[in-house]
Design a protein around this motif. Structure first.
Motif, short mmCIF file in Angstrom:
data_model
loop_
_atom_site.label_atom_id
_atom_site.label_comp_id
_atom_site.label_asym_id
_atom_site.label_seq_id
_atom_site.Cartn_x
_atom_site.Cartn_y
_atom_site.Cartn_z
N ILE A 1 -17.66 33.56 20.23
CA ILE A 1 -18.22 34.66 19.44
C ILE A 1 -18.83 35.68 20.40
O ILE A 1 -19.77 35.39 21.14
CB ILE A 1 -19.28 34.16 18.45
CG1 ILE A 1 -18.64 33.18 17.45
CG2 ILE A 1 -19.91 35.34 17.70
CD1 ILE A 1 -19.65 32.54 16.50
N MET B 1 -17.84 39.82 12.59
CA MET B 1 -17.87 39.11 13.86
C MET B 1 -16.80 39.70 14.77
O MET B 1 -15.75 40.16 14.31
CB MET B 1 -17.58 37.62 13.67
CG MET B 1 -18.62 36.85 12.89
SD MET B 1 -18.07 35.14 12.57
CE MET B 1 -18.00 34.48 14.22
N GLU C 1 -21.96 39.18 16.51
CA GLU C 1 -22.04 38.80 15.09
C GLU C 1 -23.24 39.46 14.45
O GLU C 1 -24.32 39.56 15.05
CB GLU C 1 -22.16 37.29 14.94
CG GLU C 1 -22.20 36.84 13.48
CD GLU C 1 -22.32 35.33 13.33
OE1 GLU C 1 -22.26 34.85 12.17
OE2 GLU C 1 -22.50 34.63 14.36
#
Length: 540
Positions: A339, A347, A342
């Motif tokens: 990731i 995201m 976010e």
């Protein structure tokens, strides 16, 4: 004539593979490459047939390349050798010295074709005589002329009625009964005009029905003849089970493509099974001038096609130990999502190579499935855009349907900016440029794409060189459009950069991975309305 070819090179010391190649995704075994190189030496020197492959002059429009294949086998005495084949025809023939024969030779066994052609000729003669007969042409001319005149008269009367109604409306008069009378008049007028040409219409219709019947007979003869030919294509497997094309494709629930069964691998396996040879491994390579449509390069290895060959090979490979699909093997390695950013709306993630963006037919594990587990109550498709399974890099994820739609609008309007990094297997002569080659799916070999000026969708890519090292060029790609496999085809195709991305097993040669990475993305955040950019460096 026995088509078993003994190796000229020493191969007894080679360790043979335990399983046969998975034909739709494989790297040729070393011994298969030796067989291919020996066949290529034969092609350089042979005098058995005459064909211009375009090796000396690729600009020659009459030159054409051809797909060739080798099958390494052991004969009934356990002696190692190989078989050779070509796809389709060469020099208007399906049979040549050095190569296995076709499964069914349509050209030499023409009984069915001759019968079909003769029936076609007879029906066509009757059809032409009818279409060119004086009675038919006169009737057609008279009827269509009268019909046109009557239609004009009806329109003229309808126009008059409309004008009268406009006048009544201006005067504020309501004449409902008069309106009804006019509708009745038009109907009766149409009946009157139709009755005047009724006999002429019946005569013309009689001729038309005869023509339609003859045209339907032509189609029926063609379909029947084709089915008779398809039944002659009988394919064997190790269990000595024979199956024709009609039955094979009936099981696969798809239409039978033209020239099915005439590709290299089915021909090679057919000869092996019919002579009690044991198949060991295979290789297919392109010889000669590149195609202007699909990516085909001289001496490059290629997989068996999926649409034409896969249903056939599903039958022929029964009883053989065949390698598992490498994509399934690769997918058993758990690859983690990173990731990058976010918030409550979206995201930005880094998809590793070898992971699908959305579930496939055989593989469910994907970015979508994993994100759905993370956010089970999220609405919408989640994955805003896609990357090929083999491509790594940045993907946008929308947490709700509103954000998804807002980002989709930016993609449609080309507001979102993306940059890819790729490592090409060669050196480019220019430093930057733009590729404009329309693309469509290769109907005979899905999911591959090909260049098609007639039916392809516009596909544009800007590019620039980053650096050159060890005869390899690192480039930036800036896709203006987002077609399937766009960057891969634009890189590999001879009308594009003519230099495949390293590790591209569809359009180039296999490696440890496809060296293509979605490195950067920029877009307007749907909530803050501010322009944001994210970068994820590549590891190659």
């Amino acid at each position: 004539m026995n088509k078993f070819i003994s190796f000229t090179n020493e191969v007894n010391s080679f360790t043979l593979p335990n399983n046969f190649d998975y034909p739709y995704n494989y790297t040729p075994d070393s011994i298969a490459k030796i067989a291919a190189s020996e066949l290529q030496e034969y092609l350089k020197k042979q005098t058995d047939f005459s064909h211009d492959f375009g090796l000396d002059d690729t600009d020659n429009k009459n030159a054409s390349g051809k797909m060739f294949g080798v099958l390494v086998v052991k004969n009934s005495k356990g002696i190692l050798g190989y078989l050779a084949a070509f796809s389709g025809q060469i020099s208007e023939s399906t049979t040549h010295n050095h190569f296995v024969p076709p499964v069914y030779d349509v050209l030499s066994k023409q009984r069915i074709l001759l019968q079909v052609n003769e029936k076609h000729k007879q029906i066509n003669q009757v059809l032409d005589n009818l279409k060119n007969s004086v009675p038919y042409l006169n009737t057609k001319k008279k009827y269509l002329k009268k019909k046109l005149q009557h239609e004009s008269l009806i329109v003229e009367e309808q126009t008059k009625i409309k004008e009268r109604r406009k006048d009544r409306k201006k005067q504020g008069k309501q004449h409902n009964q008069l309106n009804i009378n006019e509708e009745f008049y038009i109907h009766e007028y149409e009946v009157y005009l139709n009755n005047k040409i009724d006999s002429l219409k019946k005569e013309y219709t009689k001729y038309s029905q005869q023509i339609i019947q003859l045209e339907e007979e032509l189609i029926a003869v063609s379909v029947s003849g084709k089915q008779q030919i398809l039944k002659q294509y009988l394919f064997l497997n190790t269990k000595n089970e024979a199956k024709n094309l009609l039955d094979i494709f009936n099981d696969s629930a798809q239409n039978i493509p033209n020239n099915s069964g005439d590709c290299c691998i089915p021909k090679l396996l057919q000869y092996a099974f019919s002579h009690n040879f044991t198949p060991i491994c295979m290789a297919q390579f392109w010889w000669g001038k590149p195609l202007t449509t699909a990516v085909r390069k001289h001496k490059y290895y290629y997989t068996a096609c999926t649409t034409k060959c896969k249903p056939i090979l599903n039958h022929m490979l029964k009883g053989l130990n065949v390698n598992e699909n490498p994509l399934l093997v690769q997918h058993q390695e758990k690859k983690e999502l990173k990731i990058i950013f976010e918030d409550d709306s979206l995201m930005v993630i880094n998809k590793p190579c070898g992971l699908l963006s959305v579930p496939g037919k055989e593989i469910q594990d994907s970015v979508y499935v994993r994100i759905k587990k993370m956010f089970p109550n999220a609405t919408g498709p989640l994955v805003v855009h896609r990357l090929d399974m083999a491509t790594s890099g940045i993907l946008l994820i929308a947490k709700n349907i509103e954000i998804y739609k807002a980002l989709q609008v930016q993609f449609v309007n080309r507001i979102i900016k993306k940059r890819y990094v790729a490592l090409l297997d060669g050196i480019l002569t220019n430093k930057k440029g733009e590729i404009n080659l329309p693309l469509r799916v290769d109907l005979n070999d899905r999911p591959k794409q090909l260049v098609c000026n007639d039916h392809g969708k516009p596909a544009r890519t800007k590019w620039e060189v980053i650096e050159v090292n060890n005869n390899k060029t690192k480039v930036y790609f800036y896709p203006i459009t987002g077609r399937t496999h766009q960057l891969r085809v634009h890189a590999a195709h001879n009308l594009g950069l003519n230099t495949a991305i390293i590790g591209d097993d569809l359009y180039g040669t296999s490696s440890n991975r496809l060296h293509l990475h979605a490195e950067k993305i920029g877009f307007n955040h749907p909530i803050t309305k501010r322009w944001v950019e994210f970068t994820e460096p590549t590891n190659f």
